[in-house]
Each structure stands twice: as structure tokens, then as C-alpha cells.
Design a protein around this motif. Structure first.
Motif, PDB file in Angstrom:
ATOM      1  N   PHE A   1      92.567  53.223 -31.218  1.00 49.12           N
ATOM      2  CA  PHE A   1      91.680  52.786 -32.289  1.00 49.12           C
ATOM      3  C   PHE A   1      90.556  52.169 -31.825  1.00 49.12           C
ATOM      4  CE2 PHE A   1      91.890  50.033 -36.510  1.00 49.12           C
ATOM      5  CZ  PHE A   1      90.417  49.758 -36.388  1.00 49.12           C
ATOM      6  N   GLY A   2      90.673  51.026 -31.139  1.00 48.48           N
ATOM      7  CA  GLY A   2      89.433  50.319 -30.372  1.00 48.48           C
ATOM      8  C   GLY A   2      88.818  51.131 -29.198  1.00 48.48           C
ATOM      9  N   PHE A   3      89.635  51.705 -28.441  1.00 47.49           N
ATOM     10  CA  PHE A   3      89.139  52.393 -27.429  1.00 47.49           C
ATOM     11  C   PHE A   3      88.296  53.694 -27.684  1.00 47.49           C
ATOM     12  CE2 PHE A   3      88.971  55.228 -23.785  1.00 47.49           C
ATOM     13  CZ  PHE A   3      89.200  54.365 -22.511  1.00 47.49           C
ATOM     14  N   ASP A   4      88.945  54.484 -28.842  1.00 47.73           N
ATOM     15  CA  ASP A   4      88.167  55.754 -29.155  1.00 47.73           C
ATOM     16  C   ASP A   4      86.932  55.240 -29.860  1.00 47.73           C
ATOM     17  OD1 ASP A   4      89.128  58.556 -29.553  1.00 47.73           O
ATOM     18  OD2 ASP A   4      88.200  57.995 -31.544  1.00 47.73           O
ATOM     19  N   THR A   5      86.832  54.168 -30.530  1.00 47.99           N
ATOM     20  CA  THR A   5      85.414  53.941 -31.519  1.00 47.99           C
ATOM     21  C   THR A   5      84.633  53.088 -30.515  1.00 47.99           C
ATOM     22  OG1 THR A   5      86.645  51.814 -31.963  1.00 47.99           O
ATOM     23  CG2 THR A   5      86.700  53.676 -33.685  1.00 47.99           C
ATOM     24  N   ALA A   6      84.950  52.770 -29.365  1.00 48.14           N
ATOM     25  CA  ALA A   6      83.990  52.024 -28.376  1.00 48.14           C
ATOM     26  C   ALA A   6      83.449  52.689 -27.369  1.00 48.14           C
ATOM     27  CB  ALA A   6      84.490  50.853 -28.055  1.00 48.14           C
ATOM     28  N   VAL A   7      84.494  53.884 -26.954  1.00 50.54           N
ATOM     29  CA  VAL A   7      84.052  54.676 -25.702  1.00 50.54           C
ATOM     30  C   VAL A   7      82.880  55.403 -25.948  1.00 50.54           C
ATOM     31  CG1 VAL A   7      85.239  56.957 -26.336  1.00 50.54           C
ATOM     32  CG2 VAL A   7      85.230  56.032 -24.093  1.00 50.54           C
ATOM     33  N   ILE A   8      82.241  55.667 -27.249  1.00 53.44           N
ATOM     34  CA  ILE A   8      81.130  56.558 -27.100  1.00 53.44           C
ATOM     35  C   ILE A   8      79.936  55.527 -26.771  1.00 53.44           C
ATOM     36  CG2 ILE A   8      80.875  56.156 -29.753  1.00 53.44           C
ATOM     37  CD1 ILE A   8      80.171  59.314 -29.784  1.00 53.44           C
ATOM     38  N   ASN A   9      80.120  54.246 -26.918  1.00 54.76           N
ATOM     39  CA  ASN A   9      79.053  53.252 -26.674  1.00 54.76           C
ATOM     40  C   ASN A   9      78.316  53.823 -25.267  1.00 54.76           C
ATOM     41  OD1 ASN A   9      77.105  51.253 -26.563  1.00 54.76           O
ATOM     42  ND2 ASN A   9      79.086  49.785 -27.402  1.00 54.76           N
ATOM     43  N   GLY A  10      78.814  54.170 -24.209  1.00 52.65           N
ATOM     44  CA  GLY A  10      77.897  54.317 -23.050  1.00 52.65           C
ATOM     45  C   GLY A  10      77.741  55.722 -22.972  1.00 52.65           C
ATOM     46  N   ALA A  11      78.150  56.701 -23.646  1.00 52.65           N
ATOM     47  CA  ALA A  11      77.739  58.061 -23.746  1.00 52.65           C
ATOM     48  C   ALA A  11      76.801  58.492 -24.520  1.00 52.65           C
ATOM     49  CB  ALA A  11      78.975  58.901 -23.796  1.00 52.65           C
ATOM     50  N   VAL A  12      76.066  57.856 -25.631  1.00 48.72           N
ATOM     51  CA  VAL A  12      75.281  58.176 -26.729  1.00 48.72           C
ATOM     52  C   VAL A  12      73.987  58.902 -26.074  1.00 48.72           C
ATOM     53  CG1 VAL A  12      74.024  57.389 -28.693  1.00 48.72           C
ATOM     54  CG2 VAL A  12      76.130  56.473 -28.520  1.00 48.72           C
ATOM     55  N   ALA A  13      73.191  58.085 -25.166  1.00 49.13           N
ATOM     56  CA  ALA A  13      71.954  58.567 -24.676  1.00 49.13           C
ATOM     57  C   ALA A  13      71.997  59.906 -23.790  1.00 49.13           C
ATOM     58  CB  ALA A  13      71.428  57.348 -23.738  1.00 49.13           C
ATOM     59  N   ALA A  14      73.303  59.775 -22.829  1.00 46.35           N
ATOM     60  CA  ALA A  14      73.493  60.792 -22.306  1.00 46.35           C
ATOM     61  C   ALA A  14      73.978  62.108 -22.939  1.00 46.35           C
ATOM     62  CB  ALA A  14      74.677  60.629 -21.184  1.00 46.35           C
ATOM     63  N   LEU A  15      74.752  61.819 -24.140  1.00 43.33           N
ATOM     64  CA  LEU A  15      75.033  63.135 -25.079  1.00 43.33           C
ATOM     65  C   LEU A  15      73.757  63.746 -25.640  1.00 43.33           C
ATOM     66  CD1 LEU A  15      77.777  61.706 -27.328  1.00 43.33           C
ATOM     67  CD2 LEU A  15      77.755  63.919 -26.155  1.00 43.33           C
ATOM     68  N   SER A  16      72.752  62.948 -26.171  1.00 39.62           N
ATOM     69  CA  SER A  16      71.705  63.690 -26.810  1.00 39.62           C
ATOM     70  C   SER A  16      70.863  64.298 -25.797  1.00 39.62           C
ATOM     71  CB  SER A  16      70.857  62.550 -27.675  1.00 39.62           C
ATOM     72  OG  SER A  16      70.393  61.323 -26.673  1.00 39.62           O
ATOM     73  N   THR A  17      70.937  63.795 -24.636  1.00 38.91           N
ATOM     74  CA  THR A  17      70.079  64.588 -23.483  1.00 38.91           C
ATOM     75  C   THR A  17      70.890  66.081 -23.140  1.00 38.91           C
ATOM     76  OG1 THR A  17      69.469  62.417 -22.866  1.00 38.91           O
ATOM     77  CG2 THR A  17      68.979  64.198 -21.136  1.00 38.91           C
ATOM     78  N   ALA A  18      72.173  65.802 -22.814  1.00 38.74           N
ATOM     79  CA  ALA A  18      73.052  67.039 -22.584  1.00 38.74           C
ATOM     80  C   ALA A  18      72.818  68.113 -23.727  1.00 38.74           C
ATOM     81  CB  ALA A  18      74.437  66.628 -22.240  1.00 38.74           C
ATOM     82  N   PHE A  19      72.809  67.807 -24.729  1.00 37.49           N
ATOM     83  CA  PHE A  19      72.935  68.696 -25.969  1.00 37.49           C
ATOM     84  C   PHE A  19      71.554  68.860 -26.734  1.00 37.49           C
ATOM     85  CE2 PHE A  19      77.515  67.289 -26.053  1.00 37.49           C
ATOM     86  CZ  PHE A  19      77.889  68.349 -25.393  1.00 37.49           C
ATOM     87  N   SER A  20      70.444  68.225 -25.903  1.00 35.94           N
ATOM     88  CA  SER A  20      69.102  68.237 -26.595  1.00 35.94           C
ATOM     89  C   SER A  20      69.308  67.999 -28.198  1.00 35.94           C
ATOM     90  CB  SER A  20      68.341  69.749 -26.519  1.00 35.94           C
ATOM     91  OG  SER A  20      68.643  69.899 -25.080  1.00 35.94           O
ATOM     92  N   ALA A  21      69.980  66.971 -28.302  1.00 32.59           N
ATOM     93  CA  ALA A  21      70.254  66.660 -29.835  1.00 32.59           C
ATOM     94  C   ALA A  21      69.162  65.515 -30.358  1.00 32.59           C
ATOM     95  CB  ALA A  21      71.551  66.022 -30.226  1.00 32.59           C
ATOM     96  N   ASN A  22      68.661  65.764 -31.668  1.00 29.93           N
ATOM     97  CA  ASN A  22      67.910  64.915 -32.135  1.00 29.93           C
ATOM     98  C   ASN A  22      68.556  63.542 -32.738  1.00 29.93           C
ATOM     99  OD1 ASN A  22      69.011  65.397 -34.661  1.00 29.93           O
ATOM    100  ND2 ASN A  22      67.401  67.010 -35.125  1.00 29.93           N
ATOM    101  N   SER A  23      67.877  62.702 -33.142  1.00 33.18           N
ATOM    102  CA  SER A  23      68.285  61.415 -33.404  1.00 33.18           C
ATOM    103  C   SER A  23      69.391  61.255 -34.441  1.00 33.18           C
ATOM    104  CB  SER A  23      67.188  60.224 -33.966  1.00 33.18           C
ATOM    105  OG  SER A  23      66.634  60.716 -34.955  1.00 33.18           O
ATOM    106  N   VAL A  24      69.204  62.256 -35.675  1.00 29.55           N
ATOM    107  CA  VAL A  24      70.186  62.452 -36.644  1.00 29.55           C
ATOM    108  C   VAL A  24      71.237  63.127 -36.364  1.00 29.55           C
ATOM    109  CG1 VAL A  24      70.575  63.694 -38.850  1.00 29.55           C
ATOM    110  CG2 VAL A  24      68.371  62.897 -38.328  1.00 29.55           C
ATOM    111  N   LEU A  25      71.401  63.977 -35.377  1.00 31.87           N
ATOM    112  CA  LEU A  25      72.608  64.824 -34.902  1.00 31.87           C
ATOM    113  C   LEU A  25      73.440  63.604 -33.863  1.00 31.87           C
ATOM    114  CD1 LEU A  25      71.671  68.453 -34.265  1.00 31.87           C
ATOM    115  CD2 LEU A  25      73.239  67.635 -35.728  1.00 31.87           C
TER     116      LEU A  25
END
Length: 466
Positions: free
Chosen positions: A29-53
Motif C-alpha cells: 500500500f505504501g510502496f504503490d502510492t509512493a513509487v510514482i513520486n520519482g516517475a511523475v515528470a518522466a511520465l508526462s514527457t514520455a506520453f506528452s501528457a498535459n498537467s491535468v492528465l
């Protein structure tokens, strides 16, 4: 050493072992909710996602958690606590694999939603199972294992993100086998997810579930390993409290005159307040937060890891004292501490001079004071509202309504988490950090009065007496 003492020690060791296996759900539960912390910026770049998405990719998993929490009680009452844990483990595993191989933002959100369902289920099943398998003198400490597992999960996820990002150069750079580092961040969840399923298959079913199903010989067998001695009186006691001709239903939570039972409202209140004090802003946005007040990216990540470590240490403090001091005194001390530390942070951020981009700048000693105060706040939350909320939710409801009431309370906790997490960026943008911390200070002050007027002490009570 007498044979009675030896038997009691082996009983205690056995209980710790099975509670630890159930608490693996809390780790995930802790791992899954926090693991995205380090990936947020890379995700939006990789998928060309806007801030809402990108925001939805982070927070929609929390609504999945609310849904998982809401239905987990029903599944656990119908098929047993252990089977519900195995289902959660399968969902965690599929979600981790899928999040790492996602092709676009929408299928990524789908995989995260699946993980959210698992997180919600684990957040209900682990405290219920631990409470039902613990002797009353150990229940507070064992119930705190859930929160300890959550904060260790958060800490390990942040460490994995940190080391993968540092080794690859950044979260977007290729890591092992030329695959982007951020994908590996999600795949690090696969081993603990599989381990959780394996551990669940090796632990006994909850004796209270077994009695409710009429499987009393099995319940006697489990109870003799947990408490030892003559367990027939205990079985009779459980039978009296779970006597019913039908499965528990959400209608059990309603009064004859309509409306929820008062105890359910108390459970919802404690769940909402645990989130409204803003603790998850520190964990989901801490690196963004410290960068906003002038710290470098590397320093911000280091501070985040230190905060995670502080959280683990304070949860250990709670485990040491929750059965000695009781639940209520720890909550009162925590509320007072959080009100003071959050108030200090609101004052520092609210009066700090702004830079050209409109962010507060903390120069010299104010930066150090803010940093120390933030960690003091985590300390105050960590020995009180963090673990004690889960202990109380696992034990404050009687046997007849426990799973259903826990489901409602935990679902509301996830909805509150979603509300706080999604409202923080716009509050930060339009009103500033001072206003955000002002809101959390108000919630902390309300939490003090809530405990004084509505929380009853449950230390040392048997679950059958709730």
C-alpha cells in the motif's frame, strides 16, 4: 523457564509472524502510492501528457483505492480474509507489470487504477485480520504494524526511485537493457507483490471468520496457536457476538431511525481528519515543495528520503507506547503537536518574500526552521494519527459490523486523500503555501476537539466487548 512461559513465547512469536505476513499488504500500500513520486515528470514527457492528465495519473489510483476499500469488506466476509489478500496480491502484480509496459497515458491510468483497487483492499483487510488474530494485550502494537509497513513501503519506494534515477542519470534515461528508468521504478514492486500472495497462502484464516462460517474446529486450532490454553470459552464468546443467520450487510451500519450508527460516524471522522491534516502532501509532493522554496532537485530528493526515515522511527515509538499509554493520549499529544508545527509552517510560508515566479523564498535560518518544523510535524503525525487511526479502525467496531464499517471508513479515507492531493497544486498556484498550511492547521486543531469529545479508549478491551 516454565512450559507455560515457553508456550506463551511461542504463541506470541506465531502471532507476530502471521500479523507481519498480513502487514505486507500495508507495505505494498505504501510502496504503490509512493513509487510514482520519482516517475511523475518522466511520465508526462514520455506520453506528452498535459498537467491535468498527469495529475489524474497520480490521483485516480486513490479513487481506485476508495473502491477497493469499499468492496474489500464484503469480499473478506464472504470468501475469507486470506482469499481477499491473495486477490489483492494478484492485482498488485498485474498493476506493477502493466504500469511499466504502458504504451500511453490512458492504459497507464488503467494499470494504476488496478493497483489502486489492491491498495484499497489491503488497507481494509490487513487491520481487520491483525485485530482479529491478536490477543488484547498485544493488539495495539500489532495493529501499528500496518502503519509501520506502510511507512517502510513509502521509504523503500522512494529509495528505489532515487537509486534508479541516479544510476540512469534521470528517470527518463535508459536503465537496464536500454529500457527507460521510470519503467523499472514500477517493476521494483513485482517481487514484494508476489511475496505477499505467497505469505497469504501460508497463514491461517481469521478465527472470527471461521466461527461466523460455522467452522469451529478450525477456529479452535488457530486460537490454540494464538492464545493457547482452553479456547472453548473464547469460541463461545465469539459465537455470541457473530450470531447471525445472514452475511453482514451495509444496512447493519444503519440505525432503526435511519442514518448511520454513531460509531460509524466516529470511524469516518477519524479517517477524514487523518488525511485533512495534509500528511500526504508531504509524501506525494515533498520534492516539488522543497524545490518551490529554493532547494536543488538532489537536495529535495534527499530531504524526502530523510522525512521517510523520520516517519519510520516515530512509528516505532508508537508501537512501543500504544498499549502502555492507550490510544487517546497519543492522539491528543499528536493533535497538539501537529497544530503547533503546521501553524508555524503556515506562518513561515505565508510571510516569506516571493521570487519573480511567485514562489516563497526562505533565506538563511528560516529555511532551516521550515525544514526542522516539517520533520517535527511528521514526527507528531507518526507517533499518533498515523498508526493509531489504523489500530482504532481495526478494533473500535463490534464483530458484527467490523468488516463493513472498516470498508466505509477506509473508503472515506481514500476519498479524503484524493481531495487533499488534487487540491494542493491549485491551492499552491492561486493562494500560496501559507494558505495550504493554514487549512491543514485548522484540520489539526479540529482533530484535537474530535478526540476529546468522540473517541473512547479501547486499550486492553476484548473485541467481543466493543
Amino acid at each position: 523457564m516454565t512450559s507455560t512461559t515457553t508456550r506463551r513465547k511461542s504463541n506470541t512469536f506465531y502471532v507476530i509472524l502471521i500479523a507481519g505476513a498480513a502487514a505486507l499488504g500495508g507495505f505494498l500500500f505504501g510502496f504503490d502510492t509512493a513509487v510514482i513520486n520519482g516517475a511523475v515528470a518522466a511520465l508526462s514527457t514520455a506520453f506528452s501528457a498535459n498537467s491535468v492528465l498527469t495529475g489524474l495519473a497520480v490521483s485516480l489510483a486513490l479513487l481506485g483505492s476508495a473502491l477497493g476499500a469499499f468492496y474489500a469488506g464484503k469480499i473478506a466476509d464472504r470468501y475469507g480474509r486470506v482469499k481477499a489478500m491473495v486477490v489483492a496480491s494478484v492485482l498488485f502484480t498485474i498493476s506493477a507489470i502493466g504500469s511499466g509496459i504502458a504504451f500511453g497515458i490512458w492504459d497507464f491510468i488503467f494499470w494504476r487504477l488496478l493497483g489502486g483497487l489492491a491498495v484499497g483492499a489491503a488497507s481494509v483487510i490487513a487491520p481487520a485480520y491483525i485485530a482479529e488474530c491478536s490477543p488484547s494485550n498485544l493488539r495495539g502494537r500489532l495493529g501499528s504494524l500496518q502503519q509501520l509497513a506502510i511507512v517502510v513501503g513509502i521509504f523503500i519506494a522512494l529509495l528505489c526511485d532515487y537509486f534508479i534515477a541516479v544510476s540512469a542519470g534521470s528517470a527518463e534515461s535508459p536503465f537496464l537493457f536500454g529500457i527507460a528508468a521510470w519503467r523499472w521504478m514500477f517493476w521494483t514492486e513485482i517481487p514484494p507483490a508476489v511475496l505477499y500472495g505467497m505469505a497469504a497462502l501460508m497463514i491461517p484464516e481469521s478465527p472470527r471468520y471461521l466461527v461466523a462460517q460455522g467452522r469451529e474446529p478450525e477456529a479452535a486450532n488457530v486460537l490454540s496457536k494464538i492464545i493457547g490454553g482452553n479456547v472453548l470459552a473464547k469460541i463461545e464468546e465469539i459465537r455470541q457476538t457473530v450470531m447471525r443467520e445472514r452475511e453482514p450487510q451495509f444496512s447493519d451500519l444503519l440505525r432503526r431511525s435511519g442514518g448511520l450508527l454513531p460509531i460509524v460516524w466516529v470511524g469516518i471522522g477519524i479517517s477524514l481528519l487523518q488525511q485533512f491534516v495534509g500528511i500526504n502532501v508531504i509524501f506525494y509532493y515533498s520534492s516539488v515543495l522543497w524545490r518551490a522554496v529554493g532547494f536543488s532537485e538532489k537536495d529535495s530528493l534527499s530531504i524526502t528520503v530523510i522525512t521517510g526515515a523520520v516517519n519510520i522511527i516515530t512509528t516505532l515509538v508508537a508501537i512501543a507506547f500504544v498499549d502502555k499509554f492507550g490510544r487517546k493520549p497519543l492522539l491528543i499529544l499528536g493533535s497538539i503537536g501537529m497544530t503547533n508545527t503546521l501553524g508555524t509552517m503556515a506562518s513561515i510560508f505565508g510571510t516569506a518574500p516571493l521570487d519573480a515566479a511567485g514562489n516563497p523564498t526562505l533565506s538563511g535560518s528560516t529555511g532551516i526552521v521550515a525544514l526542522v518544523t516539517a520533520n517535527l510535524y511528521v514526527f507528531c503525525f507518526g507517533f499518533s494519527w498515523g498508526p493509531v487511526t489504523w489500530v482504532l479502525l481495526g478494533e473500535m467496531f463490534n464483530n458484527k459490523i467490523r468488516a463493513a464499517a472498516l470498508s466505509v471508513a477506509a473508503a472515506m479515507q481514500w476519498v479524503a486523500n484524493f481531495a487533499v492531493s488534487t487540491s494542493f497544486p491549485p491551492i499552491l498556484q492561486y493562494f500560496g503555501l501559507g494558505a495550504a498550511y493554514g487549512l491543514y492547521t485548522t484540520a489539526a486543531a479540529i482533530s484535537l476537539f474530535f478526540v476529546l469529545f468522540f473517541i473512547k479508549e479501547t486499550k486492553g478491551m476484548e473485541l467481543e466487548d466493543m
